[in-house]
Design an enzyme around this catalytic site. Structure first.
Site, mmCIF file in Angstrom:
data_model
loop_
_atom_site.group_PDB
_atom_site.id
_atom_site.type_symbol
_atom_site.label_atom_id
_atom_site.label_comp_id
_atom_site.label_asym_id
_atom_site.label_seq_id
_atom_site.Cartn_x
_atom_site.Cartn_y
_atom_site.Cartn_z
ATOM 1 N N LEU A 55 6.931 19.709 7.136
ATOM 2 C CA LEU A 55 8.178 19.326 6.448
ATOM 3 C C LEU A 55 7.961 19.204 4.942
ATOM 4 O O LEU A 55 8.845 19.530 4.151
ATOM 5 C CB LEU A 55 8.704 17.999 7.006
ATOM 6 C CG LEU A 55 9.201 18.051 8.450
ATOM 7 C CD1 LEU A 55 9.502 16.644 8.955
ATOM 8 C CD2 LEU A 55 10.458 18.908 8.537
ATOM 9 N N CYS A 96 -5.683 7.906 8.821
ATOM 10 C CA CYS A 96 -6.047 7.388 10.138
ATOM 11 C C CYS A 96 -5.669 8.390 11.228
ATOM 12 O O CYS A 96 -4.670 9.092 11.116
ATOM 13 C CB CYS A 96 -5.331 6.068 10.400
ATOM 14 S SG CYS A 96 -6.063 4.679 9.550
ATOM 15 N N ARG A 151 -8.739 -0.431 3.914
ATOM 16 C CA ARG A 151 -7.759 0.573 3.464
ATOM 17 C C ARG A 151 -6.415 -0.059 3.158
ATOM 18 O O ARG A 151 -5.693 0.415 2.301
ATOM 19 C CB ARG A 151 -7.505 1.614 4.566
ATOM 20 C CG ARG A 151 -8.698 2.424 4.962
ATOM 21 C CD ARG A 151 -8.272 3.428 5.991
ATOM 22 N NE ARG A 151 -7.521 4.450 5.282
ATOM 23 C CZ ARG A 151 -7.559 5.730 5.535
ATOM 24 N NH1 ARG A 151 -8.308 6.153 6.535
ATOM 25 N NH2 ARG A 151 -6.879 6.571 4.846
ATOM 26 N N LYS A 157 0.826 -1.209 0.000
ATOM 27 C CA LYS A 157 0.000 0.000 0.000
ATOM 28 C C LYS A 157 0.865 1.266 0.000
ATOM 29 O O LYS A 157 0.649 2.179 -0.795
ATOM 30 C CB LYS A 157 -0.908 0.021 1.247
ATOM 31 C CG LYS A 157 -1.610 1.353 1.473
ATOM 32 C CD LYS A 157 -2.479 1.323 2.704
ATOM 33 C CE LYS A 157 -1.808 1.721 3.981
ATOM 34 N NZ LYS A 157 -1.623 3.172 4.187
ATOM 35 N N ASN A 158 1.854 1.309 0.890
ATOM 36 C CA ASN A 158 2.618 2.554 1.040
ATOM 37 C C ASN A 158 3.567 2.813 -0.125
ATOM 38 O O ASN A 158 4.179 3.877 -0.208
ATOM 39 C CB ASN A 158 3.405 2.541 2.358
ATOM 40 C CG ASN A 158 2.485 2.705 3.561
ATOM 41 O OD1 ASN A 158 1.295 2.972 3.396
ATOM 42 N ND2 ASN A 158 3.017 2.529 4.751
ATOM 43 N N ASP A 164 3.999 0.721 12.266
ATOM 44 C CA ASP A 164 2.818 0.025 11.740
ATOM 45 C C ASP A 164 2.722 -1.425 12.218
ATOM 46 O O ASP A 164 1.668 -2.045 12.100
ATOM 47 C CB ASP A 164 2.822 0.054 10.200
ATOM 48 C CG ASP A 164 2.484 1.437 9.664
ATOM 49 O OD1 ASP A 164 2.394 2.386 10.455
ATOM 50 O OD2 ASP A 164 2.313 1.572 8.433
ATOM 51 N N ARG A 205 -0.812 14.963 12.661
ATOM 52 C CA ARG A 205 0.050 14.538 11.542
ATOM 53 C C ARG A 205 0.319 15.759 10.673
ATOM 54 O O ARG A 205 -0.291 15.954 9.636
ATOM 55 C CB ARG A 205 -0.610 13.404 10.759
ATOM 56 C CG ARG A 205 -0.741 12.143 11.600
ATOM 57 C CD ARG A 205 -1.375 11.010 10.844
ATOM 58 N NE ARG A 205 -0.442 10.313 9.974
ATOM 59 C CZ ARG A 205 -0.757 9.223 9.285
ATOM 60 N NH1 ARG A 205 -1.963 8.708 9.388
ATOM 61 N NH2 ARG A 205 0.131 8.641 8.500
HETATM 62 C C1 UD1 Z 1 4.151 6.846 6.445
HETATM 63 C C2 UD1 Z 1 3.316 5.619 6.247
HETATM 64 C C3 UD1 Z 1 2.717 5.160 7.562
HETATM 65 C C4 UD1 Z 1 3.795 4.984 8.615
HETATM 66 C C5 UD1 Z 1 4.657 6.247 8.728
HETATM 67 C C6 UD1 Z 1 5.845 6.092 9.648
HETATM 68 C C7 UD1 Z 1 2.491 5.958 4.000
HETATM 69 C C8 UD1 Z 1 1.300 6.180 3.119
HETATM 70 N N1 UD1 Z 1 2.250 5.919 5.314
HETATM 71 O O1 UD1 Z 1 3.278 7.870 6.902
HETATM 72 O O2 UD1 Z 1 2.072 3.902 7.325
HETATM 73 O O3 UD1 Z 1 3.185 4.736 9.868
HETATM 74 O O4 UD1 Z 1 5.174 6.588 7.422
HETATM 75 O O5 UD1 Z 1 6.650 5.058 9.227
HETATM 76 O O6 UD1 Z 1 3.591 5.760 3.524
HETATM 77 N N2 UD1 Z 1 6.072 14.688 10.701
HETATM 78 C C9 UD1 Z 1 6.152 16.032 10.993
HETATM 79 N N3 UD1 Z 1 5.981 16.925 9.967
HETATM 80 C C10 UD1 Z 1 5.756 16.543 8.690
HETATM 81 C C11 UD1 Z 1 5.678 15.160 8.397
HETATM 82 C C12 UD1 Z 1 5.838 14.242 9.428
HETATM 83 O O7 UD1 Z 1 6.345 16.420 12.134
HETATM 84 O O8 UD1 Z 1 5.611 17.403 7.811
HETATM 85 C C13 UD1 Z 1 6.243 13.685 11.785
HETATM 86 C C14 UD1 Z 1 4.982 12.862 12.018
HETATM 87 O O9 UD1 Z 1 4.089 13.509 12.880
HETATM 88 C C15 UD1 Z 1 5.555 11.589 12.610
HETATM 89 C C16 UD1 Z 1 6.904 11.451 11.904
HETATM 90 O O10 UD1 Z 1 7.192 12.731 11.362
HETATM 91 O O11 UD1 Z 1 5.773 11.734 13.985
HETATM 92 C C17 UD1 Z 1 6.953 10.435 10.808
HETATM 93 O O12 UD1 Z 1 5.855 10.660 9.910
HETATM 94 P P1 UD1 Z 1 5.947 10.330 8.357
HETATM 95 O O13 UD1 Z 1 7.165 9.497 8.090
HETATM 96 O O14 UD1 Z 1 5.784 11.590 7.597
HETATM 97 O O15 UD1 Z 1 4.659 9.444 8.136
HETATM 98 P P2 UD1 Z 1 3.738 9.397 6.881
HETATM 99 O O16 UD1 Z 1 4.544 9.652 5.642
HETATM 100 O O17 UD1 Z 1 2.508 10.184 7.126
#
Ligand code: UD1
Length: 418
Positions: free
Chosen positions: A125, A116, A397, A22-23, A306, A121
């Site tokens: 960044l 979710c 999902r 999925k990711n 996850d 979230r």
């Molecule tokens: C992706 C995965 C999700 C997984 C997560 C962490 C997908 C579709 N989803 O989510 O299944 O649980 O990686 O491995 O690929 N953060 C910030 N600012 C930002 C972006 C992120 O502070 O702009 C923080 C988030 O709150 C979190 C951490 O960075 O604490 C990691 O998040 P991130 O790696 O961005 O997760 P996703 O890409 O949303």
């Protein structure tokens, strides 16, 4: 409302081919708009998040055809760069369309993404990375308007957290930006390597995925490409935990063992017999799992957030005590209250959860996010008696035919109308 009715206590046995990731497929589908013409993506899992992404592509004007697990995206007719709020709200990874649209059309307009509820979230960044490359971003009534400014060019950019989504957005935007972009502090998740492989097949000059420094020489002409999506390491982790919970002996194919090193080593420590080779992973559990050293979630190659909930569920019905520390998301223990309803002994204090194994019993439980609901299914497979697990829309999902896969392995699981 549909629920799973699961009667626990039946060991699992047999073979399973793990679905496409999925990711990985979601950013790859977004990347398919980077070049006019028809890209062909194989091993696309049948998930509601994939359907929502295909709806976004159609709305942007792409031709989309799905034949089994192959999706053809013709981005020649892409004519729209705005995504309506309702589609953005359906999934978190819709935010990667920001980088992809910027790259192809020079601008994008969309709402903050959904996904979710795991705690806040933010996408700061993502926005910072695009701004560093020269994007101008305005926010009005919850919608983001983004377009290249006059200073657009490849640059060095630094991510203070190795965010998966921000890394993907930066790569996609950098492909459409003249000059060399170096992403320092990039996420190292295998799904980013898969995105890189697709982009390279499109003719993009991207290197370094899988390490914390990714280099993109952007601005070149891209062409459509054909790609097979990697196996889903999170679905695989869930099936491995299911065997840990219910006992038995299962072989998984279609997944790369090196993507699951942290999960496999914890399962081995808990007493599972794990064998990995080039074709897949075999797991055998003759005894209930036992407690392990603290499990701390971390960016790849650390223990994946996850897999935290499914592993916790598997250990709940085992023996001994395990401490979990959830470092990635602040609300990722929403499954705990429901596991406790099944008799689990779990003490939560902030980011720490301490699990002591004991016998579980069937109960009516409600999932409220993707991996948390999968964890309830895992626990129900170990529990004595019958459980009703609701939250099937979260399962849809991220898991393709979870009930079919578990039934094939001998689980007593039925999808019923409550
Ligand atoms: C992706 C995965 C999700 C997984 C997560 C962490 C997908 C579709 N989803 O989510 O299944 O649980 O990686 O491995 O690929 N953060 C910030 N600012 C930002 C972006 C992120 O502070 O702009 C923080 C988030 O709150 C979190 C951490 O960075 O604490 C990691 O998040 P991130 O790696 O961005 O997760 P996703 O890409 O949303």
């Amino acid at each position: 409302m549909c629920v799973y009715e699961i009667t626990g206590g039946r060991p699992l046995a047999g073979q399973l081919t793990v679905q496409g990731a999925k990711n990985s497929v979601l950013p790859i589908l977004a990347a398919s708009i980077l070049a006019p013409g028809e890209s062909v993506i194989h091993n696309c899992p049948d998930l509601s998040d994939v359907s929502a992404t295909l709806d976004i592509l159609r709305l942007l004007g792409c031709g989309v055809r799905r034949e089994g697990h192959t999706v053809r995206v013709d981005a020649s007719t892409l004519g729209e760069s705005r995504i309506p709020d309702q589609l953005m709200g359906e999934l978190r990874s819709s935010v990667v369309f920001l980088g992809a649209l910027l790259s192809r059309c020079g601008g994008a307009e969309l709402a903050y993404p959904g996904g979710c509820e795991l705690g806040p979230r933010p996408i700061d960044l993502h926005l910072m990375a695009l701004q560093t490359l020269g994007a101008e971003i305005e926010e009005e009534q919850g919608r983001l308007r983004c377009r290249w400014g006059p200073g657009m060019s490849g640059r060095e950019l630094y991510l203070s957290i190795p965010s998966v989504g921000a890394t993907e957005n930066a790569i996609l935007a950098a492909c459409g930006c003249w000059g060399v972009t170096t992403i320092i502090g990039a996420a190292r998740e295998p799904e980013i390597e898969d995105l890189q492989a697709f982009l390279q097949a499109m003719g993009a000059e991207v290197t370094g995925a899988g390490t914390s420094t990714i280099v993109v020489a952007g601005g070149g002409q891209l062409h459509p490409a054909e790609h097979t999506v990697m196996g889903d390491r999170m679905a695989a982790a869930t099936y491995l935990c299911a065997v840990g919970a219910a006992g038995g002996c299962v072989r998984l194919r279609g997944v790369e063992p090196r993507h699951l090193t942290a999960v496999l080593s914890v399962l081995e420590e808990a007493g599972a017999d794990v064998q990995a080779d080039r074709e897949g992973i075999s797991i055998a559990c003759a005894e209930p799992l036992c407690g392990v050293r603290p499990v701390r979630t971390a960016p790849h190659p650390g223990f994946p957030t996850d897999a935290q909930a499914p592993l916790m569920a598997a250990l709940c019905g085992g023996t001994g005590t395990t401490m979990f520390v959830e470092n990635m998301f602040s609300s990722r223990y929403r499954h705990v209250g429901e596991l406790v309803r099944m008799g689990a002994d779990i003490q939560v204090d902030g980011r720490v959860a301490v699990v002591t194994g004991r016998h579980l019993r069937g109960a009516g439980v409600r999932g409220t996010d993707l991996r948390g609901t999968a964890a309830l299914v895992v626990a129900a497979l170990a529990a004595k008696g019958t459980s009703q697990v609701s939250g099937i829309r979260y399962i849809r999902r991220g898991y393709q035919d979870l009930e079919g896969a578990l039934s094939t392995l001998g689980a007593d699981i039925k999808l019923t109308e409550e």
